[in-house]
Design a protein around this motif. Structure first.
Motif, PDB file in Angstrom:
ATOM      1  N   LYS A 244     -60.332  29.819 -24.094  1.00 43.22           N
ATOM      2  CA  LYS A 244     -59.287  29.759 -25.116  1.00 43.22           C
ATOM      3  C   LYS A 244     -59.789  29.033 -26.349  1.00 43.22           C
ATOM      4  CE  LYS A 244     -55.219  29.992 -22.126  1.00 43.22           C
ATOM      5  NZ  LYS A 244     -53.966  29.323 -21.725  1.00 43.22           N
ATOM      6  N   LYS A 245     -60.606  28.024 -26.121  1.00 44.14           N
ATOM      7  CA  LYS A 245     -61.155  27.275 -27.246  1.00 44.14           C
ATOM      8  C   LYS A 245     -62.050  28.170 -28.089  1.00 44.14           C
ATOM      9  CE  LYS A 245     -63.953  23.193 -28.165  1.00 44.14           C
ATOM     10  NZ  LYS A 245     -64.660  22.052 -27.572  1.00 44.14           N
ATOM     11  N   ILE A 246     -62.898  28.951 -27.418  1.00 43.92           N
ATOM     12  CA  ILE A 246     -63.795  29.863 -28.131  1.00 43.92           C
ATOM     13  C   ILE A 246     -63.005  30.920 -28.876  1.00 43.92           C
ATOM     14  CG2 ILE A 246     -65.621  31.586 -27.829  1.00 43.92           C
ATOM     15  CD1 ILE A 246     -66.587  29.941 -25.435  1.00 43.92           C
ATOM     16  N   MET A 247     -61.967  31.450 -28.225  1.00 39.93           N
ATOM     17  CA  MET A 247     -61.149  32.476 -28.862  1.00 39.93           C
ATOM     18  C   MET A 247     -60.444  31.925 -30.097  1.00 39.93           C
ATOM     19  SD  MET A 247     -61.634  35.295 -27.450  1.00 39.93           S
ATOM     20  CE  MET A 247     -60.342  36.173 -28.316  1.00 39.93           C
ATOM     21  N   LYS A 248     -60.057  30.649 -30.056  1.00 37.55           N
ATOM     22  CA  LYS A 248     -59.399  30.040 -31.211  1.00 37.55           C
ATOM     23  C   LYS A 248     -60.347  30.011 -32.404  1.00 37.55           C
ATOM     24  CE  LYS A 248     -56.574  26.511 -30.932  1.00 37.55           C
ATOM     25  NZ  LYS A 248     -56.002  25.149 -30.769  1.00 37.55           N
ATOM     26  N   TYR A 249     -61.599  29.613 -32.137  1.00 35.90           N
ATOM     27  CA  TYR A 249     -62.581  29.558 -33.217  1.00 35.90           C
ATOM     28  C   TYR A 249     -62.879  30.956 -33.754  1.00 35.90           C
ATOM     29  CZ  TYR A 249     -63.828  24.650 -33.133  1.00 35.90           C
ATOM     30  OH  TYR A 249     -63.798  23.287 -33.250  1.00 35.90           O
ATOM     31  N   ILE A 250     -62.960  31.926 -32.863  1.00 35.66           N
ATOM     32  CA  ILE A 250     -63.225  33.295 -33.290  1.00 35.66           C
ATOM     33  C   ILE A 250     -62.093  33.798 -34.188  1.00 35.66           C
ATOM     34  CG2 ILE A 250     -63.425  35.686 -32.495  1.00 35.66           C
ATOM     35  CD1 ILE A 250     -64.907  34.629 -30.046  1.00 35.66           C
ATOM     36  N   SER A 251     -60.854  33.467 -33.813  1.00 36.53           N
ATOM     37  CA  SER A 251     -59.697  33.888 -34.602  1.00 36.53           C
ATOM     38  C   SER A 251     -59.729  33.285 -35.999  1.00 36.53           C
ATOM     39  CB  SER A 251     -58.404  33.481 -33.890  1.00 36.53           C
ATOM     40  OG  SER A 251     -58.329  34.080 -32.619  1.00 36.53           O
TER      41      SER A 251
ATOM     42  N   ILE B 131     -74.617  18.319 -43.762  1.00 32.72           N
ATOM     43  CA  ILE B 131     -74.661  16.897 -43.387  1.00 32.72           C
ATOM     44  C   ILE B 131     -73.491  16.552 -42.470  1.00 32.72           C
ATOM     45  CG2 ILE B 131     -74.552  14.528 -44.241  1.00 32.72           C
ATOM     46  CD1 ILE B 131     -75.903  15.527 -46.823  1.00 32.72           C
ATOM     47  N   GLN B 132     -72.302  17.073 -42.819  1.00 32.68           N
ATOM     48  CA  GLN B 132     -71.117  16.796 -41.999  1.00 32.68           C
ATOM     49  C   GLN B 132     -71.284  17.375 -40.589  1.00 32.68           C
ATOM     50  OE1 GLN B 132     -68.611  19.310 -41.011  1.00 32.68           O
ATOM     51  NE2 GLN B 132     -67.520  17.727 -39.856  1.00 32.68           N
ATOM     52  N   SER B 133     -71.813  18.593 -40.486  1.00 30.22           N
ATOM     53  CA  SER B 133     -72.020  19.218 -39.177  1.00 30.22           C
ATOM     54  C   SER B 133     -73.019  18.429 -38.342  1.00 30.22           C
ATOM     55  CB  SER B 133     -72.494  20.663 -39.348  1.00 30.22           C
ATOM     56  OG  SER B 133     -71.490  21.461 -39.924  1.00 30.22           O
ATOM     57  N   TRP B 134     -74.085  17.963 -38.991  1.00 30.13           N
ATOM     58  CA  TRP B 134     -75.096  17.176 -38.276  1.00 30.13           C
ATOM     59  C   TRP B 134     -74.506  15.867 -37.769  1.00 30.13           C
ATOM     60  CZ3 TRP B 134     -77.352  12.362 -39.105  1.00 30.13           C
ATOM     61  CH2 TRP B 134     -78.464  12.076 -38.304  1.00 30.13           C
TER      62      TRP B 134
ATOM     63  N   PRO C 299     -71.075  14.304 -26.791  1.00 28.34           N
ATOM     64  CA  PRO C 299     -71.924  14.018 -25.638  1.00 28.34           C
ATOM     65  C   PRO C 299     -73.051  15.039 -25.506  1.00 28.34           C
ATOM     66  CG  PRO C 299     -69.619  13.768 -25.049  1.00 28.34           C
ATOM     67  CD  PRO C 299     -69.650  14.329 -26.445  1.00 28.34           C
ATOM     68  N   GLN C 300     -74.210  14.573 -25.072  1.00 26.38           N
ATOM     69  CA  GLN C 300     -75.413  15.406 -25.025  1.00 26.38           C
ATOM     70  C   GLN C 300     -75.202  16.705 -24.257  1.00 26.38           C
ATOM     71  OE1 GLN C 300     -78.227  14.388 -26.699  1.00 26.38           O
ATOM     72  NE2 GLN C 300     -79.082  16.410 -26.289  1.00 26.38           N
ATOM     73  N   GLU C 301     -74.451  16.609 -23.151  1.00 22.31           N
ATOM     74  CA  GLU C 301     -74.258  17.790 -22.303  1.00 22.31           C
ATOM     75  C   GLU C 301     -73.341  18.825 -22.939  1.00 22.31           C
ATOM     76  OE1 GLU C 301     -71.628  14.352 -20.987  1.00 22.31           O
ATOM     77  OE2 GLU C 301     -73.762  14.684 -21.356  1.00 22.31           O
ATOM     78  N   GLN C 302     -72.610  18.439 -23.999  1.00 22.94           N
ATOM     79  CA  GLN C 302     -71.696  19.379 -24.647  1.00 22.94           C
ATOM     80  C   GLN C 302     -72.243  19.927 -25.966  1.00 22.94           C
ATOM     81  OE1 GLN C 302     -67.623  17.883 -24.955  1.00 22.94           O
ATOM     82  NE2 GLN C 302     -67.961  16.530 -23.220  1.00 22.94           N
ATOM     83  N   ARG C 303     -73.392  19.428 -26.397  1.00 22.38           N
ATOM     84  CA  ARG C 303     -73.897  19.799 -27.721  1.00 22.38           C
ATOM     85  C   ARG C 303     -74.270  21.279 -27.824  1.00 22.38           C
ATOM     86  NH1 ARG C 303     -77.530  14.739 -30.096  1.00 22.38           N
ATOM     87  NH2 ARG C 303     -75.873  13.180 -29.907  1.00 22.38           N
ATOM     88  N   LYS C 304     -74.835  21.832 -26.780  1.00 20.90           N
ATOM     89  CA  LYS C 304     -75.280  23.223 -26.842  1.00 20.90           C
ATOM     90  C   LYS C 304     -74.121  24.163 -27.112  1.00 20.90           C
ATOM     91  CE  LYS C 304     -79.467  22.930 -24.030  1.00 20.90           C
ATOM     92  NZ  LYS C 304     -80.157  23.415 -22.811  1.00 20.90           N
ATOM     93  N   GLN C 305     -72.982  23.910 -26.458  1.00 18.86           N
ATOM     94  CA  GLN C 305     -71.839  24.809 -26.632  1.00 18.86           C
ATOM     95  C   GLN C 305     -71.075  24.529 -27.922  1.00 18.86           C
ATOM     96  OE1 GLN C 305     -69.697  23.937 -23.039  1.00 18.86           O
ATOM     97  NE2 GLN C 305     -68.536  22.276 -23.954  1.00 18.86           N
ATOM     98  N   MET C 306     -71.312  23.361 -28.545  1.00 21.87           N
ATOM     99  CA  MET C 306     -70.590  22.996 -29.759  1.00 21.87           C
ATOM    100  C   MET C 306     -71.365  23.296 -31.038  1.00 21.87           C
ATOM    101  SD  MET C 306     -67.559  21.693 -29.104  1.00 21.87           S
ATOM    102  CE  MET C 306     -67.188  20.711 -30.560  1.00 21.87           C
ATOM    103  N   GLN C 307     -72.702  23.243 -30.966  1.00 22.63           N
ATOM    104  CA  GLN C 307     -73.470  23.292 -32.206  1.00 22.63           C
ATOM    105  C   GLN C 307     -73.345  24.621 -32.941  1.00 22.63           C
ATOM    106  OE1 GLN C 307     -77.498  22.373 -31.166  1.00 22.63           O
ATOM    107  NE2 GLN C 307     -77.796  24.168 -29.876  1.00 22.63           N
ATOM    108  N   THR C 308     -73.232  25.722 -32.211  1.00 20.03           N
ATOM    109  CA  THR C 308     -73.083  27.024 -32.873  1.00 20.03           C
ATOM    110  C   THR C 308     -71.805  27.065 -33.695  1.00 20.03           C
ATOM    111  OG1 THR C 308     -74.279  28.108 -31.077  1.00 20.03           O
ATOM    112  CG2 THR C 308     -72.954  29.513 -32.519  1.00 20.03           C
ATOM    113  N   MET C 309     -70.698  26.563 -33.124  1.00 22.53           N
ATOM    114  CA  MET C 309     -69.427  26.561 -33.836  1.00 22.53           C
ATOM    115  C   MET C 309     -69.483  25.648 -35.059  1.00 22.53           C
ATOM    116  SD  MET C 309     -66.833  26.300 -30.591  1.00 22.53           S
ATOM    117  CE  MET C 309     -67.025  27.397 -29.179  1.00 22.53           C
ATOM    118  N   LEU C 310     -70.112  24.489 -34.904  1.00 23.67           N
ATOM    119  CA  LEU C 310     -70.177  23.530 -36.005  1.00 23.67           C
ATOM    120  C   LEU C 310     -71.021  24.042 -37.161  1.00 23.67           C
ATOM    121  CD1 LEU C 310     -70.484  20.224 -33.950  1.00 23.67           C
ATOM    122  CD2 LEU C 310     -68.535  20.966 -35.309  1.00 23.67           C
ATOM    123  N   TRP C 311     -72.100  24.758 -36.851  1.00 27.70           N
ATOM    124  CA  TRP C 311     -72.967  25.256 -37.924  1.00 27.70           C
ATOM    125  C   TRP C 311     -72.374  26.466 -38.639  1.00 27.70           C
ATOM    126  CZ3 TRP C 311     -76.032  21.962 -39.817  1.00 27.70           C
ATOM    127  CH2 TRP C 311     -76.715  21.033 -39.019  1.00 27.70           C
TER     128      TRP C 311
END
Length: 329
Positions: free
Chosen positions: A3-10, A198-201, A208-220
């Protein structure tokens, strides 16, 4: 998490649609005649005209060669500052949820590992359902506490500023450091995009390190979309993004160095009083995997059977007890 991913896609789809609309508009050069009817006339009347008047009034007070550009920057900055409390509130919720996610991460990792080991789809689905139980019993939001209201509120403002420039003789022909406001500007676009990079970085540093992979694409995606929209629209709209980027950077600094340490301290104290609920263990998943596709029914059957068997044993014990207590003749 889906649902979180779908929200960002929307939300991103909404931005893309807006970008496509602007693409069609930027094909026209110069100041256009303001629409007087239809949906465009309605939007211009209630959004474009008020912002146009605000920018012109601000520019009149500022004065100087770049007055109209500074009018856009000031109005954009004020609007983003007004949205800042709402954005900080959403950021607070998001950071708090990230701390909760970090606390249950061992259970989530176990579920993900066992999903890969499962040999049939039915078992995988049952193991996947355990993730929902982990979230639910530990009061974790599926959306991660992230809301799109601040972004959605900016959407009409983007349209208003675009129309204010598109249909204003004064703003449309004005310049900012010799850059025409009515035409796309690579320089302003790059500067605005840098703020969002800069804000995204910075935002990734508190994830948390374990969540960065799934978050970085959305943030960039934020700086990418800023660059794309700014390049196909006027420099005036890029100035809005630039002013917004400055406020967003301030918001992120507050989040990183004031809000996040406070939230983590509260989370650690809360975990001492209310430890994480252990929903998933090696043993519980092993039972599901051992049972295979019919484990649910077997488990249910075993439960019912065990219950019936327990009642039978209880009745038998009571009967035997009566016999044993009966005096011998």
């Amino acid at each position: 998490m889906n649902k979180k991913i779908m929200k960002y896609i929307s939300v991103l789809s909404l931005i893309v649609i807006f970008a496509v609309v602007l693409t069609g508009c930027t094909a026209r050069t110069g100041v256009q005649h303001a629409p007087t009817s239809g949906p465009y006339g309605f939007v211009y009347k209630w959004l474009g005209t008020p912002f146009q008047n605000l920018i012109l009034a601000t520019a009149k007070h500022v004065g100087g060669r770049d007055a109209y550009a500074w009018g856009i920057v000031i109005i954009s900055f004020v609007v983003r500052l007004l949205l800042l409390p709402l954005s900080l509130n959403q950021q607070y919720k998001s950071t708090a949820q990230q701390e909760k996610m970090r606390a249950v991460q061992p259970q989530l990792k176990l579920i993900q590992a066992k999903q890969k080991e499962a040999k049939d789809p039915a078992t995988q689905q049952k193991i996947s359902a355990l993730m929902m139980d982990v979230y639910k019993q530990n009061n974790i939001s599926l959306t991660g506490g992230i809301g799109c209201l601040p972004l959605l509120l900016q959407f009409p403002i983007l349209i208003a500023i675009y129309q204010a420039v598109q249909y204003s003789q004064e703003i449309g022909v004005a310049t900012f450091m010799n850059i025409p406001l009515g035409q796309p500007s690579l320089v302003i676009t790059i500067v605005a995009t840098v703020f969002y990079i800069i804000q995204s970085w910075l935002s990734l540093q508190v994830v948390p390190q374990e969540q960065r992979k799934q978050m970085q694409t959305m943030l960039w995606m934020n700086p990418v979309m800023t660059f794309f929209i700014s390049m196909i629209s006027s420099a005036a709209l890029a100035l809005y993004f630039l002013a917004g980027g400055v406020v967003l950077l301030i918001q992120q600094l507050i989040t990183n160095y004031i809000m996040t340490p406070k939230i983590r301290k509260q989370a650690d104290a809360n975990l001492k009083d209310h430890p994480v609920k252990i929903v998933v263990t090696e043993e519980s998943i092993a039972k599901i995997m051992a049972g295979g596709p019919s484990s649910s029914s077997n488990s249910s059957g075993s439960s019912n059977g065990g219950s019936s068997e327990s009642k039978a044993h209880k009745s038998a014990r009571e009967l035997n007890k009566g016999k044993q207590n009966k005096p011998k003749e």
